[in-house]
Write an enzyme that holds these catalytic residues in place. Structure first.
Site, short mmCIF file in Angstrom:
data_model
loop_
_atom_site.label_atom_id
_atom_site.label_comp_id
_atom_site.label_asym_id
_atom_site.label_seq_id
_atom_site.Cartn_x
_atom_site.Cartn_y
_atom_site.Cartn_z
N HIS A 58 0.81 -1.22 0.00
CA HIS A 58 0.00 0.00 0.00
C HIS A 58 0.84 1.27 0.00
O HIS A 58 0.58 2.20 0.78
CB HIS A 58 -0.94 0.01 1.22
CG HIS A 58 -1.90 -1.14 1.24
ND1 HIS A 58 -2.48 -1.61 2.40
CD2 HIS A 58 -2.38 -1.91 0.25
CE1 HIS A 58 -3.28 -2.63 2.12
NE2 HIS A 58 -3.22 -2.84 0.81
C1 FAD Z 1 0.19 -7.60 -4.74
C2 FAD Z 1 -0.74 -6.49 -4.37
C3 FAD Z 1 -1.88 -6.76 -3.61
C4 FAD Z 1 -2.74 -5.72 -3.25
N1 FAD Z 1 -3.93 -6.02 -2.64
C5 FAD Z 1 -4.87 -5.04 -2.52
C6 FAD Z 1 -6.20 -5.34 -2.16
O1 FAD Z 1 -6.57 -6.51 -1.98
N2 FAD Z 1 -7.10 -4.32 -2.07
C7 FAD Z 1 -6.73 -3.03 -2.30
O2 FAD Z 1 -7.58 -2.13 -2.14
N3 FAD Z 1 -5.49 -2.71 -2.66
C8 FAD Z 1 -4.56 -3.68 -2.83
N4 FAD Z 1 -3.34 -3.38 -3.31
C9 FAD Z 1 -3.01 -1.97 -3.55
C10 FAD Z 1 -3.68 -1.37 -4.77
O3 FAD Z 1 -3.83 -2.32 -5.79
C11 FAD Z 1 -2.88 -0.15 -5.22
O4 FAD Z 1 -2.89 0.81 -4.18
C12 FAD Z 1 -3.42 0.51 -6.48
O5 FAD Z 1 -3.49 -0.42 -7.53
C13 FAD Z 1 -2.52 1.68 -6.86
O6 FAD Z 1 -2.97 2.23 -8.06
P1 FAD Z 1 -2.09 3.27 -8.88
O7 FAD Z 1 -2.88 3.68 -10.05
O8 FAD Z 1 -1.59 4.30 -7.95
O9 FAD Z 1 -0.79 2.46 -9.32
P2 FAD Z 1 -0.69 1.08 -10.12
O10 FAD Z 1 -2.00 0.39 -10.13
O11 FAD Z 1 0.50 0.39 -9.59
O12 FAD Z 1 -0.46 1.56 -11.62
C14 FAD Z 1 0.72 2.11 -12.10
C15 FAD Z 1 0.88 1.61 -13.53
O13 FAD Z 1 1.84 2.42 -14.17
C16 FAD Z 1 2.68 1.62 -14.95
N5 FAD Z 1 3.95 2.33 -15.08
C17 FAD Z 1 4.84 2.64 -14.11
N6 FAD Z 1 5.87 3.33 -14.62
C18 FAD Z 1 5.61 3.46 -15.95
C19 FAD Z 1 6.33 4.08 -17.03
N7 FAD Z 1 7.50 4.71 -16.83
N8 FAD Z 1 5.78 4.03 -18.26
C20 FAD Z 1 4.58 3.41 -18.48
N9 FAD Z 1 3.89 2.80 -17.51
C21 FAD Z 1 4.40 2.84 -16.25
C22 FAD Z 1 2.80 0.33 -14.15
O14 FAD Z 1 3.22 -0.73 -14.97
C23 FAD Z 1 1.41 0.18 -13.60
O15 FAD Z 1 0.57 -0.59 -14.43
C24 FAD Z 1 -2.44 -4.38 -3.66
C25 FAD Z 1 -1.31 -4.13 -4.42
C26 FAD Z 1 -0.47 -5.15 -4.79
C27 FAD Z 1 0.74 -4.84 -5.63
#
Ligand code: FAD
Length: 535
Positions: A466
């Site tokens: 998280h």
């Molecule tokens: C294993 C795991 C289990 C989890 N379990 C839960 C759960 O059960 N419930 C819950 O609420 N939350 C859970 N979480 C947390 C939740 O999923 C995250 O907080 C949320 O997905 C974050 O979203 P985001 O958009 O900030 O980042 P992310 O969803 O991580 O998205 C970022 C995206 O940007 C892409 N990216 C990064 N750098 C670049 C670049 N330079 N160029 C192009 N693309 C790029 C990445 O590949 C990724 O796809 C979990 C997370 C993980 C990893």
């Protein structure tokens, strides 16, 4: 092709933005994702989570040695696939406590982000299978459902929690967060409802939306104080793409500060140390990292009460068939679907410990697997006072970032975490679980003092995945974005993802991230905010 908006990162936030911004056919949107497609069935199956922290669709990063965890290096799964974390997570749908968002508004100066302001955005996304009231809604893109068929040990666990003094709670996302119960899950019809399947797939046919997979953004391009586009890796070369209106950074709490720093945007000293020319000195980038650290107890079961034995080849085949033919059986379980919220510090303003009951052992990377069927109870301290950093080590966009959550720097975090572990052990020892639980195996009966439990934690703790806060919004000196998510001091750039949360919410972070992106879409499009909730 000219684009109005370029969204960098197709994770939980990026997918929501791609949908909402491209709803107007006159607006051209490009979504760039470094990872691949989520077409493999594994991403759809709720129990696919069992594979997801073990290297599937992930960047393959670890933390730097953790100074306050005896030098331990912690494996740090971050998603690299369309849908981001929502495609690989355990699908728990939790929103935290209303005081979390009130504190964003009052303590970080994020006007417009109090609980009453954000509740309508949680509801706008939601397609709740069962609930429709002041807190919940249906008809939105994101499926939210209760577990389909929790096994008897889950129900016994809830009785055991009540024996330990923790009441039952039917809806952690409603009026009261305290208590234990079955979680709501981001699933629909026994399938994962990721940001990709909920927000992007249904609108892929829009001619004004382009999605490029396997395309890593290498840096942001700045001209005269304005971000005008991005440079991406394309085949064996590089390509420049221009945004007429804005670039929106949605690369996650590790990826966004990483890309800013690779582009010369961040604390000048840290940039120079990494050999990167300073484009814009902004102290807060990559600071303020907060994460939940998990400790866990594992008990051996008296029989086949959890899903450990489904790993045997013939049972895997049967479970797979059962799922494909009837959408029933163990594969419909996210493996963590029961748990709740309670107190380590009795003076805390709201629950500060979250429990996840794992229907097996060794479900996540690095967690011990028992010889006989086991049951796991994770406990995570929810409001850490320690703050860490994300830094780049060099100008090379392929190099892994230096992730330092700085877990337990503040002794209060350690005290509360150990108390959480004690509570977990106490629940597993209650009479209601006696028919299911033979004996505790980890930490094990011999370990009882704070020192013994701390040493156990050094060896076994894991991230709860998280990370937030590394491009925090606010009005203070270290804020990276303003409450309308514009990067301070540069034009043409916003950050929209978990990195903008000034404080980690007291829960899992996917639903809060989706909420952030829902609200951001209205801000970017210049729409008036949804009317605040009146509760
Ligand atoms: C294993 C795991 C289990 C989890 N379990 C839960 C759960 O059960 N419930 C819950 O609420 N939350 C859970 N979480 C947390 C939740 O999923 C995250 O907080 C949320 O997905 C974050 O979203 P985001 O958009 O900030 O980042 P992310 O969803 O991580 O998205 C970022 C995206 O940007 C892409 N990216 C990064 N750098 C670049 C670049 N330079 N160029 C192009 N693309 C790029 C990445 O590949 C990724 O796809 C979990 C997370 C993980 C990893």
């Amino acid at each position: 092709m000219a684009y109005d908006y370029i969204i960098v990162g197709g994770g939980s936030a990026g997918c929501v933005l791609a949908n909402r911004l491209s709803a107007d056919p006159a607006i051209k949107v490009l979504l760039l994702e470094a990872g691949a497609s989520d077409a493999n069935m594994l991403f759809r199956m709720p129990a696919g989570f069992a594979k997801m922290t073990k290297g599937v669709a992930s960047w393959g990063w670890s933390t730097v040695p953790q100074k306050h965890l005896n030098g331990r290096v912690v494996w740090y799964t971050q998603a690299k696939v369309i849908g981001g974390g929502s495609s690989i997570n355990a699908q728990l749908y939790t929103r935290g406590n209303r005081k979390d968002y009130d504190s964003w508004a009052s303590d970080a100066g994020c006007e417009g982000w109090s609980y009453r302001d954000v509740l309508p955005y949680f509801k706008r996304s939601e397609d709740n299978q069962r609930l429709h009231n002041e807190y919940h809604s249906y008809g939105g893109p994101l499926g939210v459902s209760y577990p389909i068929n929790p096994p008897p040990i889950s129900h016994a666990f809830l009785r055991a929690a009540q024996e330990a003094g923790i009441p039952f709670n039917f809806d952690f996302n409603g009026a009261v967060q305290d208590g234990m119960g079955h979680y709501q899950l981001s699933t629909r019809n026994a399938e994962r409802s990721s940001a990709s399947s909920a927000f992007v797939k249904p609108v892929m046919s829009r001619s004004n939306l382009t999605v490029k997979l396997n395309t890593q953004t290498l840096r942001l391009i700045t001209e005269n104080g304005r971000v005008v586009g991005v440079e991406v890796a394309s085949g064996t070369g590089k390509e420049i793409l221009h945004a007429d209106r804005e670039v929106i950074l949605s690369s996650g709490a590790i990826g966004s500060p990483r890309l800013l720093q690779l582009s010369g945007i961040g604390p000048a000293d840290a940039l120079r140390q990494a050999g990167i020319a300073v484009v814009h000195d902004l102290t807060g980038v990559g600071g303020n990292l907060q994460d939940h650290l998990d400790l866990y107890a594992i008990s051996e079961c008296t029989g086949d009460h959890t899903y450990d034995r489904i790993a045997q080849p013939h049972r895997t085949v049967w479970a797979g068939l059962q799922y494909l033919l009837f959408k029933t059986g163990p594969v419909t379980s996210t493996l963590f679907e029961t748990g709740g919220f309670w107190y380590a510090d009795k003076q805390a303003r709201s629950p500060d410990i979250q429990f996840h009951l794992g229907l097996g052992s060794g479900i996540e990377a690095g967690v011990a697997t028992m010889k006989n069927p086991g049951v796991t109870l994770n406990s995570a301290f929810l409001r850490p006072r320690s703050r860490g950093t994300v830094r780049v080590s060099s100008a090379d966009p392929r190099a892994a970032p230096l992730i330092d959550p700085n877990y337990w720097e503040d002794p209060y975090d350690r005290e509360c975490a150990i108390q959480g572990l004690r509570l977990a052990r106490e629940i597993l020892r209650q009479p209601a679980l006696k028919p299911f639980v033979l004996a505790e195996r980890l930490p094990g009966d011999g370990l009882n003092t704070d020192q013994e439990l701390m040493e156990y934690a050094y060896r076994s703790c894991k991230t709860d995945h998280h990370p937030v806060g590394t491009c925090a919004m606010g009005t203070g000196a270290d804020a990276v974005v303003t409450p309308d998510l514009k990067l301070r001091g540069l034009l043409g750039l916003r950050v929209v993802d978990a990195s903008v949360m000034p404080f980690v919410p007291s829960c899992n972070t996917n639903a809060p991230t989706i909420m952030v992106a829902e609200k951001a879409a209205d801000i970017i499009l210049g729409k008036p905010p949804l009317a605040p909730a009146t509760i």
